[in-house]
Scaffold this active site. Sequence first.
Site, PDB file in Angstrom:
ATOM      1  N   ILE A   1      10.110  16.845   6.277  1.00  0.00           N
ATOM      2  CA  ILE A   1       9.348  15.752   6.924  1.00  0.00           C
ATOM      3  C   ILE A   1      10.358  15.206   8.033  1.00  0.00           C
ATOM      4  O   ILE A   1      11.365  15.424   8.102  1.00  0.00           O
ATOM      5  CB  ILE A   1       9.218  14.640   5.631  1.00  0.00           C
ATOM      6  CG1 ILE A   1      10.603  13.997   5.175  1.00  0.00           C
ATOM      7  CG2 ILE A   1       8.314  15.142   4.377  1.00  0.00           C
ATOM      8  CD1 ILE A   1      10.377  12.867   4.565  1.00  0.00           C
ATOM      9  N   HIS A   2       9.723  14.380   8.948  1.00  0.00           N
ATOM     10  CA  HIS A   2      10.166  13.692   9.875  1.00  0.00           C
ATOM     11  C   HIS A   2      11.144  12.430   9.327  1.00  0.00           C
ATOM     12  O   HIS A   2      10.933  11.739   8.377  1.00  0.00           O
ATOM     13  CB  HIS A   2       9.296  13.158  10.874  1.00  0.00           C
ATOM     14  CG  HIS A   2       9.798  12.496  12.092  1.00  0.00           C
ATOM     15  ND1 HIS A   2      10.486  11.177  12.064  1.00  0.00           N
ATOM     16  CD2 HIS A   2       9.946  12.693  13.117  1.00  0.00           C
ATOM     17  CE1 HIS A   2      10.965  11.072  13.179  1.00  0.00           C
ATOM     18  NE2 HIS A   2      10.553  12.091  14.139  1.00  0.00           N
ATOM     19  N   PRO A   3      12.313  12.304   9.722  1.00  0.00           N
ATOM     20  CA  PRO A   3      13.585  11.634   8.940  1.00  0.00           C
ATOM     21  C   PRO A   3      12.856  10.268   8.979  1.00  0.00           C
ATOM     22  O   PRO A   3      13.311   9.420   7.923  1.00  0.00           O
ATOM     23  CB  PRO A   3      14.768  11.829   9.900  1.00  0.00           C
ATOM     24  CG  PRO A   3      14.376  12.286  11.087  1.00  0.00           C
ATOM     25  CD  PRO A   3      13.038  12.948  10.617  1.00  0.00           C
ATOM     26  N   THR A   4      12.175   9.562   9.904  1.00  0.00           N
ATOM     27  CA  THR A   4      11.617   8.216   9.970  1.00  0.00           C
ATOM     28  C   THR A   4      10.277   8.239   9.942  1.00  0.00           C
ATOM     29  O   THR A   4       9.718   7.048   9.503  1.00  0.00           O
ATOM     30  CB  THR A   4      12.339   7.439  11.166  1.00  0.00           C
ATOM     31  OG1 THR A   4      11.833   8.110  12.461  1.00  0.00           O
ATOM     32  CG2 THR A   4      13.713   7.333  11.127  1.00  0.00           C
TER      33      THR A   4
ATOM     34  N   GLY B   1       7.926  10.506   8.436  1.00  0.00           N
ATOM     35  CA  GLY B   1       7.628  10.957   7.168  1.00  0.00           C
ATOM     36  C   GLY B   1       6.659  12.270   7.461  1.00  0.00           C
ATOM     37  O   GLY B   1       6.919  13.048   8.143  1.00  0.00           O
TER      38      GLY B   1
ATOM     39  N   HIS C   1       0.924  -1.298  -0.055  1.00  0.00           N
ATOM     40  CA  HIS C   1      -0.043  -0.008   0.115  1.00  0.00           C
ATOM     41  C   HIS C   1       0.927   1.104   0.071  1.00  0.00           C
ATOM     42  O   HIS C   1       1.880   1.325   0.668  1.00  0.00           O
ATOM     43  CB  HIS C   1      -1.204   0.156   1.055  1.00  0.00           C
ATOM     44  CG  HIS C   1      -1.888   0.906   1.067  1.00  0.00           C
ATOM     45  ND1 HIS C   1      -2.047   2.389   1.220  1.00  0.00           N
ATOM     46  CD2 HIS C   1      -3.676   0.595   1.021  1.00  0.00           C
ATOM     47  CE1 HIS C   1      -3.185   2.728   0.774  1.00  0.00           C
ATOM     48  NE2 HIS C   1      -4.051   1.783   0.582  1.00  0.00           N
TER      49      HIS C   1
END
Length: 298
Positions: A167-170, A172, A82
Amino acid sequence: MAKIIESVPNISEGRDQAVIEACVDQIRSTPGCTLLDYSSDPSHNRSVITYMGSPQACEEASVKLAKKAVELIDLTKHTGEHPRMGCVDVMPFIPIKEATMEDCVALSQKVGKRIAEEADLPVFLYERSAAAPHRENLAKVRKGQFEGMAEKVKDPDWIPDFGGQRIHPTGGAVCVGARPPLIAYNINLGTDNLEIASRIAKIIRKSGGGLDCVKAMGVMLEDRNIAQVSINMTDFTVTPLYRVNELVKAEAARYGVAVIGTELIGLTPMQALFDAAEYYLQIEDFKPDVQVIENHLL
């Protein structure tokens, strides 16, 4: 009377049961919020959580969920069928009782701001909460997915509504918004040919010239080695379940493929199932309000 709002967030984890339960526990532990359902799909690597409550309870539960998800889910290690762009990929709010769409829009804005501040996850507002028409459609916002989102947000048209141009590095980024009830309805095909499912999805979805209020894509269920037409129905009163089902069956028959099963993800409005029963059973003058025992009890 008290307002009741529903939320149906999708998290990008469908395999690690400990992570899923830790996220769901954020809902269970929120006073005034009722967990209705949660289901996970290992092939999609995604879980759908459904809960409802007062606006205040839904706000608290949703922010807690985002904080726990960004703590436990690392999208740099995530794979699945997905599309996804965030550890909490999407978080819609739906009016259920004594609440309006405007209430849900206001709630989405409040929750989005808090998620950006408290979970450090940039937020896009989508659907009825979108700041511009090009940001309404979830698929358009999510295009590029996690891997391409850091570059996408450099475009002035795609700066997140909350959390800055990043974005947040892990974790998103997450889509938060308000919308009417949606039915997640998947149709499984008796084939391992993903191309057939993808062709059918293109035919039935609105963007491909198909049915109104239908979004669809072909996916492969690796654990069962079958192809699936994965569908989101954004308004079952415009396009009912049975019409989607019959069109997929007809298109699959062109390839000598049968529909071998369907599935509902999360909850669905009762009327959608009544409509299907009336169609397939050919019930004349069906009146579910007076002919269904449970309706009298409700």
